[in-house]
Write an enzyme that holds these catalytic residues in place. Structure first.
Site, mmCIF file in Angstrom:
data_model
loop_
_atom_site.group_PDB
_atom_site.id
_atom_site.type_symbol
_atom_site.label_atom_id
_atom_site.label_comp_id
_atom_site.label_asym_id
_atom_site.label_seq_id
_atom_site.Cartn_x
_atom_site.Cartn_y
_atom_site.Cartn_z
ATOM 1 N N CYS B 25 0.846 -1.196 0.000
ATOM 2 C CA CYS B 25 0.000 0.000 0.000
ATOM 3 C C CYS B 25 0.882 1.248 0.000
ATOM 4 O O CYS B 25 2.106 1.162 0.051
ATOM 5 C CB CYS B 25 -0.900 0.015 1.218
ATOM 6 S SG CYS B 25 0.030 0.136 2.740
ATOM 7 N N CYS B 28 3.184 1.557 3.012
ATOM 8 C CA CYS B 28 4.393 0.732 2.942
ATOM 9 C C CYS B 28 5.431 1.411 2.056
ATOM 10 O O CYS B 28 6.617 1.448 2.377
ATOM 11 C CB CYS B 28 4.096 -0.638 2.351
ATOM 12 S SG CYS B 28 2.721 -1.477 3.102
ATOM 13 N N ASP B 426 -1.553 -33.109 -1.149
ATOM 14 C CA ASP B 426 -0.400 -33.487 -0.358
ATOM 15 C C ASP B 426 -0.768 -33.260 1.106
ATOM 16 O O ASP B 426 -1.659 -32.480 1.415
ATOM 17 C CB ASP B 426 0.779 -32.598 -0.772
ATOM 18 C CG ASP B 426 1.999 -32.870 0.071
ATOM 19 O OD1 ASP B 426 2.271 -34.051 0.313
ATOM 20 O OD2 ASP B 426 2.655 -31.903 0.484
ATOM 21 N N ASP B 602 2.885 -28.611 -1.939
ATOM 22 C CA ASP B 602 3.779 -27.501 -1.660
ATOM 23 C C ASP B 602 5.241 -27.880 -1.789
ATOM 24 O O ASP B 602 6.080 -27.044 -2.061
ATOM 25 C CB ASP B 602 3.534 -26.980 -0.243
ATOM 26 C CG ASP B 602 3.976 -27.975 0.792
ATOM 27 O OD1 ASP B 602 3.728 -29.176 0.580
ATOM 28 O OD2 ASP B 602 4.578 -27.579 1.796
ATOM 29 N N ASP B 606 6.558 -32.581 -4.564
ATOM 30 C CA ASP B 606 5.295 -32.487 -5.292
ATOM 31 C C ASP B 606 5.473 -31.868 -6.669
ATOM 32 O O ASP B 606 4.562 -31.901 -7.484
ATOM 33 C CB ASP B 606 4.297 -31.620 -4.510
ATOM 34 C CG ASP B 606 3.948 -32.225 -3.178
ATOM 35 O OD1 ASP B 606 3.731 -33.451 -3.150
ATOM 36 O OD2 ASP B 606 3.920 -31.496 -2.181
#
Lengths: 50, 707
Positions: B25, B28, B426, B602, B606
């Site tokens: 934003c 930030c 997973d 993840d 995988d």
């Protein structure tokens, strides 16, 4: 008819001017960070940044 | 403006690009820019919010660590951008100049055309036609390039795509208009042709914009994890090296909570390693001097020194990468819905035009007149709204999903995920959070002062368990107690004084699984067990998937007992001990049986399965490989992102199909008119813009698709 002779070049010229301005902005990187540009207006005291 | 001046004044500046994934934003941006600009030696800092990067112009004497530290001070994690991870070229940029030219030319030619439609005649009409040609022909030649190029590419491969009928239609219409202009003809079609190009380019730009945006988001995540290691030099000094620069024989010093950047062997120290990203195994593995450890595993307990045995292409990671390269045929064989439509559409349109030509020739209308009518059919059927039908819907749906924390890599992913009827999940890191969290029942039973002491102690340690404890206690609203004489003894725990009593958060003498002990002098010790938990709303999400007609099961590399636990909790069937290759084969079997498979995972293990599946999704906490292989990445902890994405994708496909019906429906109305020779440029322009507006309006209904 004389009106047309003035108005048509004017219309085209204005359009062309817009096009050139767009290309200029594109080349200068004005479209690099659209999200940032949208958010930057909300930083109220940007002038404090040296 | 001022930057240019500054740069010329201080030529000896260097520019560093830091990736700051946490910025989102204006606040930030301001914080980051100010924190950097306040440093001595920094002459300018400019944030690029789209790419989540900040470019810093600074004195070469000021090192990158100082910049990273300054950002750390205002609460932003950052990472210098690796050269090999330089951002891929934007897909939008090359399309913007043609779009601008088409827009400019379209507006001006339309202005001239309106005068012709409202009755300009004779010399005026001729002049306006010539002016239109002068603007239109170069503009069409320039703005049509993206289509001509793509059509030519397709023709060379002896296939056809959406761009072939577009190119033929545009070229013929321009040639006919030019001929008419030269022969003082009735109608010129420059306006329609330009409008067509304008709408089609707008569709392409939207499609590219979506891909750019998602890629920027995913890239920011990827770069954040750019791995490296602290290397012990011969003279005992420490130096940070990127993983690409590691070579076998170097000794890496690994703190607790860090991930290994290369395969190696423990030289000194002993610790436990979390291998869940690599193998799916949830129980930490103990490693003492002499034991091998693998790149990508997380050091849980003590600092250790590890000698690199393999780096880069030699690691276990590289084997997984090779498996991934071999998979992915299913995806590359997928034909996007727009191309499927155009495969049916193009031959139909061209035969209609040919039929019109033949029909009028037979009826004795003459070569010129027959050609005019045939080209009118081509123009009126040119897939203007069809070109917008898919991208507009997908862009709207993707930005809705992005607002809810799901990043879609491209529109094709949205099409594929809408079709799935089988999902494999997973376990570690996907169904579960993939990080140990304190047992909620135990935490709830802690008295207030004990919880306050635990928080105070844990906040002094960077150990993963302490950090998890802090996170949980802070979320419960616990305030830290005031401690004095706090000390952390690596590998043992944190101790301090609280109201004159000795308090300690330490590793337990013995425990099943992961745990920590809280000692307060004069009170019995508390054992705080830690375990990997199911993601919040996991069972809700699974029930929703079931309702969507998707059968879900677990496919994990973890041992059977751990899988059985989770299977019981979720009521799913599960397969454990699956190697990366076994996962890939399980998917191939299901695909062979005619299922469309969604893979959610993840870990590095995988990766091959993620790229072999019809569609795949990974959590934002996933390994680099997982995020790169997946079509969708969801941020946040909740698993509800998966059914949400499927629902949004299915709604998008419904809207896309409605768009097709609308776009083709208008053609059904207009084609008989065109074949009969009644279509004028005015009718073509009206029909084209109304059908495009209809399609855009219909697509905007997807703004609330991600629910």
């Amino acid at each position: 008819m004389t009106g047309l002779a003035v108005l048509i070049p004017v219309a085209l010229g204005l359009g062309l001017f817009g096009l050139v301005a767009f290309f200029w902005a594109l080349k200068r990187g004005q479209f690099e960070d659209l999200d940032g540009a949208a958010a930057r207006i909300l930083i109220d005291d940007e002038d404090e940044v040296p | 403006m001022s930057t240019a001046v500054r740069q010329s004044a201080e030529a000896a500046q260097v520019a560093t690009v830091l990736v700051v994934p946490g910025m989102h934003c204006a606040g930030c941006m301001a914080k980051v820019e100010r924190a950097l600009a306040a440093l001595d030696g920094v002459s300018g800092a400019r944030v690029n919010l789209t790419a989540r990067q900040v470019r810093v112009d600074h004195d070469p004497a000021l090192g990158i660590p100082a910049l990273v530290e300054a950002l750390q001070g205002v609460g932003f994690a950052s990472q210098p951008r690796g050269e090999e991870l330089a951002p891929p070229p934007s897909a939008v940029k090359p399309l913007l100049p043609p779009l601008a030219v088409a827009g400019f030319a379209c507006m001006n030619v339309m202005l001239l055309s309106v005068s012709i439609w409202s009755g300009a005649d004779g010399a005026t009409k001729e002049l306006f036609h010539w002016l239109s040609a002068a603007i239109g022909v170069p503009a069409i030649a320039y703005a049509g390039m993206p289509f001509f190029r793509s059509a030519w590419g397709a023709l060379k491969q002896r296939t056809t795509n959406m761009d072939v009928p577009i190119s033929i239609g545009v070229t013929l219409a321009t040639a006919l208009s030019l001929y008419e202009t030269m022969n003082q003809g009735e109608d010129a079609w420059f306006d329609g042709t330009l409008m067509l190009l304008l709408f089609l380019l707008a569709g392409r730009v939207l499609d590219a914009m979506m891909r750019d945006r998602a890629r920027a988001g995913v890239d920011a995540l990827l770069r954040q994890a750019a791995p490296g290691a602290m290397v012990v030099a011969k003279d005992g000094g420490l130096e940070w090296l990127a993983s690409a620069d590691l070579v076998p024989g170097m000794v890496m010093r690994l703190a607790a909570g860090e991930r290994l950047a290369a395969d190696g062997e423990v030289v000194s120290g002993a610790s436990r390693f979390d291998q869940s990203l690599l193998t799916g195994e949830s129980a930490p593995v103990h490693a003492a001097p002499g034991d091998p450890v693998l790149a990508g595993t997380l050091n849980l307990e003590n600092p250790v020194d590890v000698r690199v045995t393999a780096a880069g292409a030699g690691t276990t990671l590289a084997e997984i990468a090779r498996l991934m390269e071999a998979s992915g045929q299913v995806r590359s064989a997928y034909v996007r819905i727009a191309d499927r439509a155009s495969r049916l559409y193009a031959p139909a349109v061209h035969s209609l035009a040919a039929l019109t030509f033949a029909g009028w020739m037979l009826a004795g209308a003459g070569l010129h007149q027959s050609l005019v009518y045939a080209i009118a059919v081509l123009i009126i059927t040119c897939p203007c709204a069809l070109g917008l039908a898919v991208p507009v819907a997908q862009v709207v749906a993707c930005s809705a999903l992005m607002k809810r924390g799901v990043m879609v890599k491209d529109g094709a992913a949205l099409e594929r995920i809408a079709d799935v009827d089988r999902a494999l999940l997973d376990k570690t890191g996907t169904l579960t959070l993939g990080r140990p969290l304190p047992d909620p029942a135990t935490i709830a039973s802690l008295p207030d002062d004990a919880a306050a002491v635990a928080l105070a102690l844990a906040s002094h340690s960077r150990h993963p368990l302490s950090r998890a404890l802090v996170e949980t206690l802070v979320a419960r609203g616990v305030k830290a107690a005031a401690l004095s004489q706090v000390e952390e003894e690596a590998g043992h725990g944190v101790s301090g004084l609280w109201q004159g009593r000795k308090v300690q958060l330490r590793r337990p003498e013995m425990a099943n699984g992961i745990a920590t002990t809280l000692d307060i002098a004069g009170q019995p010790a508390w054992l705080l067990p830690f375990a990997d938990r199911l993601r919040p709303n996991a069972n809700d999400a699974l029930a929703q998937l079931h309702k969507l007609g998707i059968e879900v099961s677990i496919l994990s590399g973890d041992n059977a007992a751990a899988v059985a636990d989770v299977a019981r909790e979720t009521g799913l069937t599960g397969q454990g001990n699956a190697s990366p290759r076994a996962k890939q084969e399980a998917i191939a079997r299901l695909q062979g049986a005619g299922h469309k498979v969604l893979m959610a995972g993840d870990g590095l293990n995988d990766g091959p399965a993620l790229s072999a599946a019809n569609a795949s999704i990974a959590p934002g906490s996933a390994s680099d490989v997982g995020r790169q292989a997946a079509d969708l990445v969801f941020l946040g902890d909740s698993l509800e992102a998966i059914p949400m994405a499927v629902r949004a994708a299915r709604r998008t496909m419904r809207v896309v199909k409605q768009n097709f019906v609308m776009a083709i429906g208008y053609n059904l109305l207009a084609v008989p008119l065109a074949m009969a020779g009644y279509v004028t440029p005015l009718i073509a322009a009206l029909a084209m813009s109304t059908s495009s507006l209809l399609v855009i309006g219909n697509s905007l209904r997807l703004a609330g698709a991600a629910k």
